[in-house]
Design a protein around this motif. Structure first.
Motif, PDB file in Angstrom:
ATOM      1  N   GLY A  72       7.041  26.655  15.624  1.00 47.72           N
ATOM      2  CA  GLY A  72       7.198  25.280  16.086  1.00 47.72           C
ATOM      3  C   GLY A  72       5.977  24.437  15.771  1.00 47.72           C
ATOM      4  N   LEU A  73       5.830  23.391  16.538  1.00 51.91           N
ATOM      5  CA  LEU A  73       4.749  22.444  16.304  1.00 51.91           C
ATOM      6  C   LEU A  73       3.531  22.670  17.176  1.00 51.91           C
ATOM      7  CD1 LEU A  73       6.796  19.142  15.924  1.00 51.91           C
ATOM      8  CD2 LEU A  73       5.643  20.437  14.133  1.00 51.91           C
ATOM      9  N   ALA A  74       3.518  23.704  17.990  1.00 50.73           N
ATOM     10  CA  ALA A  74       2.409  23.927  18.915  1.00 50.73           C
ATOM     11  C   ALA A  74       1.055  24.034  18.206  1.00 50.73           C
ATOM     12  CB  ALA A  74       2.659  25.148  19.784  1.00 50.73           C
ATOM     13  N   PRO A  75       0.900  24.833  17.152  1.00 55.87           N
ATOM     14  CA  PRO A  75      -0.412  24.891  16.495  1.00 55.87           C
ATOM     15  C   PRO A  75      -0.829  23.547  15.890  1.00 55.87           C
ATOM     16  CG  PRO A  75       0.896  26.790  15.880  1.00 55.87           C
ATOM     17  CD  PRO A  75       1.801  25.853  16.612  1.00 55.87           C
ATOM     18  N   PHE A  76       0.124  22.822  15.330  1.00 55.20           N
ATOM     19  CA  PHE A  76      -0.182  21.504  14.765  1.00 55.20           C
ATOM     20  C   PHE A  76      -0.613  20.541  15.863  1.00 55.20           C
ATOM     21  CE2 PHE A  76       1.301  17.196  13.805  1.00 55.20           C
ATOM     22  CZ  PHE A  76       0.538  16.937  12.680  1.00 55.20           C
ATOM     23  N   THR A  77       0.119  20.521  16.952  1.00 55.43           N
ATOM     24  CA  THR A  77      -0.188  19.633  18.069  1.00 55.43           C
ATOM     25  C   THR A  77      -1.577  19.921  18.618  1.00 55.43           C
ATOM     26  OG1 THR A  77       2.146  19.504  18.637  1.00 55.43           O
ATOM     27  CG2 THR A  77       0.592  18.890  20.354  1.00 55.43           C
ATOM     28  N   ILE A  78      -1.897  21.179  18.796  1.00 56.19           N
ATOM     29  CA  ILE A  78      -3.199  21.563  19.334  1.00 56.19           C
ATOM     30  C   ILE A  78      -4.305  21.230  18.335  1.00 56.19           C
ATOM     31  CG2 ILE A  78      -4.609  23.521  20.044  1.00 56.19           C
ATOM     32  CD1 ILE A  78      -1.990  24.686  21.242  1.00 56.19           C
ATOM     33  N   GLY A  79      -4.064  21.458  17.063  1.00 56.65           N
ATOM     34  CA  GLY A  79      -5.060  21.128  16.043  1.00 56.65           C
ATOM     35  C   GLY A  79      -5.367  19.643  15.987  1.00 56.65           C
ATOM     36  N   VAL A  80      -4.321  18.824  16.030  1.00 58.05           N
ATOM     37  CA  VAL A  80      -4.524  17.376  16.039  1.00 58.05           C
ATOM     38  C   VAL A  80      -5.248  16.961  17.309  1.00 58.05           C
ATOM     39  CG1 VAL A  80      -3.327  15.150  16.145  1.00 58.05           C
ATOM     40  CG2 VAL A  80      -2.587  16.870  14.515  1.00 58.05           C
ATOM     41  N   GLY A  81      -4.874  17.548  18.436  1.00 58.44           N
ATOM     42  CA  GLY A  81      -5.529  17.221  19.702  1.00 58.44           C
ATOM     43  C   GLY A  81      -7.001  17.597  19.713  1.00 58.44           C
ATOM     44  N   LEU A  82      -7.326  18.780  19.193  1.00 61.44           N
ATOM     45  CA  LEU A  82      -8.729  19.195  19.127  1.00 61.44           C
ATOM     46  C   LEU A  82      -9.538  18.280  18.221  1.00 61.44           C
ATOM     47  CD1 LEU A  82      -8.368  23.078  19.007  1.00 61.44           C
ATOM     48  CD2 LEU A  82      -9.471  21.740  20.800  1.00 61.44           C
ATOM     49  N   THR A  83      -8.961  17.908  17.090  1.00 63.91           N
ATOM     50  CA  THR A  83      -9.654  16.995  16.175  1.00 63.91           C
ATOM     51  C   THR A  83      -9.877  15.634  16.832  1.00 63.91           C
ATOM     52  OG1 THR A  83      -8.641  18.116  14.297  1.00 63.91           O
ATOM     53  CG2 THR A  83      -9.567  15.940  13.890  1.00 63.91           C
ATOM     54  N   GLY A  84      -8.858  15.108  17.495  1.00 69.60           N
ATOM     55  CA  GLY A  84      -8.996  13.829  18.186  1.00 69.60           C
ATOM     56  C   GLY A  84      -9.995  13.894  19.326  1.00 69.60           C
ATOM     57  N   ALA A  85     -10.006  14.999  20.062  1.00 73.26           N
ATOM     58  CA  ALA A  85     -10.952  15.138  21.170  1.00 73.26           C
ATOM     59  C   ALA A  85     -12.385  15.247  20.662  1.00 73.26           C
ATOM     60  CB  ALA A  85     -10.589  16.346  22.027  1.00 73.26           C
ATOM     61  N   LEU A  86     -12.581  15.950  19.559  1.00 72.22           N
ATOM     62  CA  LEU A  86     -13.924  16.021  18.972  1.00 72.22           C
ATOM     63  C   LEU A  86     -14.372  14.650  18.475  1.00 72.22           C
ATOM     64  CD1 LEU A  86     -13.834  19.407  17.047  1.00 72.22           C
ATOM     65  CD2 LEU A  86     -15.273  18.819  18.993  1.00 72.22           C
ATOM     66  N   ALA A  87     -13.475  13.927  17.833  1.00 76.42           N
ATOM     67  CA  ALA A  87     -13.802  12.568  17.387  1.00 76.42           C
ATOM     68  C   ALA A  87     -14.101  11.677  18.585  1.00 76.42           C
ATOM     69  CB  ALA A  87     -12.655  11.988  16.567  1.00 76.42           C
ATOM     70  N   GLY A  88     -13.337  11.823  19.658  1.00 79.62           N
ATOM     71  CA  GLY A  88     -13.583  11.050  20.871  1.00 79.62           C
ATOM     72  C   GLY A  88     -14.918  11.389  21.508  1.00 79.62           C
ATOM     73  N   LEU A  89     -15.270  12.674  21.510  1.00 78.69           N
ATOM     74  CA  LEU A  89     -16.556  13.097  22.063  1.00 78.69           C
ATOM     75  C   LEU A  89     -17.704  12.482  21.269  1.00 78.69           C
ATOM     76  CD1 LEU A  89     -17.994  14.975  24.137  1.00 78.69           C
ATOM     77  CD2 LEU A  89     -17.993  16.692  22.333  1.00 78.69           C
ATOM     78  N   ILE A  90     -17.597  12.524  19.955  1.00 82.61           N
ATOM     79  CA  ILE A  90     -18.624  11.919  19.104  1.00 82.61           C
ATOM     80  C   ILE A  90     -18.676  10.409  19.344  1.00 82.61           C
ATOM     81  CG2 ILE A  90     -19.253  11.420  16.701  1.00 82.61           C
ATOM     82  CD1 ILE A  90     -18.067  14.235  16.040  1.00 82.61           C
ATOM     83  N   GLY A  91     -17.516   9.776  19.490  1.00 83.63           N
ATOM     84  CA  GLY A  91     -17.468   8.340  19.750  1.00 83.63           C
ATOM     85  C   GLY A  91     -18.111   7.960  21.066  1.00 83.63           C
ATOM     86  N   VAL A  92     -17.863   8.724  22.107  1.00 88.28           N
ATOM     87  CA  VAL A  92     -18.458   8.434  23.416  1.00 88.28           C
ATOM     88  C   VAL A  92     -19.977   8.585  23.342  1.00 88.28           C
ATOM     89  CG1 VAL A  92     -18.631   9.245  25.804  1.00 88.28           C
ATOM     90  CG2 VAL A  92     -16.391   8.965  24.746  1.00 88.28           C
ATOM     91  N   VAL A  93     -20.442   9.636  22.691  1.00 88.86           N
ATOM     92  CA  VAL A  93     -21.893   9.829  22.543  1.00 88.86           C
ATOM     93  C   VAL A  93     -22.492   8.675  21.738  1.00 88.86           C
ATOM     94  CG1 VAL A  93     -23.661  11.300  21.502  1.00 88.86           C
ATOM     95  CG2 VAL A  93     -21.821  12.330  22.835  1.00 88.86           C
TER      96      VAL A  93
END
Length: 103
Positions: A72-93
């Motif tokens: 299914g799409l679970a690995p894709f969903t998690i991968g996109v989420g991790l990438t977005g969260a890392l980008a968000g973390l860098i953005g907040v910093v």
């Protein structure tokens, strides 16, 4: 809906941080000056809360990645989420750095 929240959670926290810091500095500029210690402190506390929220999103996604099925799409969903969260973390910093350097 849950998949969308998983994919955009980190980016939503980043957007909330941007709006919150902008609002705090705007209110500070109207009340006194945007670099007054009380307003800088409020912005730093808010930024710290957003960093904790980004960390929680990353932790939840990483925990879910360990048990995700390969179908299914679970690995894709998690991968996109991790990438977005890392980008968000860098953005907040990145957005917090001028607040730290203003004093």
């Amino acid at each position: 809906m849950r998949s969308w929240l998983m994919m955009t959670g980190g980016l939503l926290v980043w957007a909330a941080h941007f709006l919150g810091v902008y609002l705090i500095s705007s209110l500070g500029d109207v009340a006194a000056t945007a670099d007054a210690p009380a307003w800088r402190g409020a912005a730093l506390v808010f930024s710290g809360a957003c960093l904790v929220a980004e960390g929680a999103v990353l932790w939840l996604l990483a925990r879910r990645a360990r048990v995700a099925d390969d179908e299914g799409l679970a690995p894709f969903t998690i991968g996109v989420g991790l990438t977005g969260a890392l980008a968000g973390l860098i953005g907040v910093v990145w957005q917090t750095t001028p607040i730290l350097m203003a004093g």
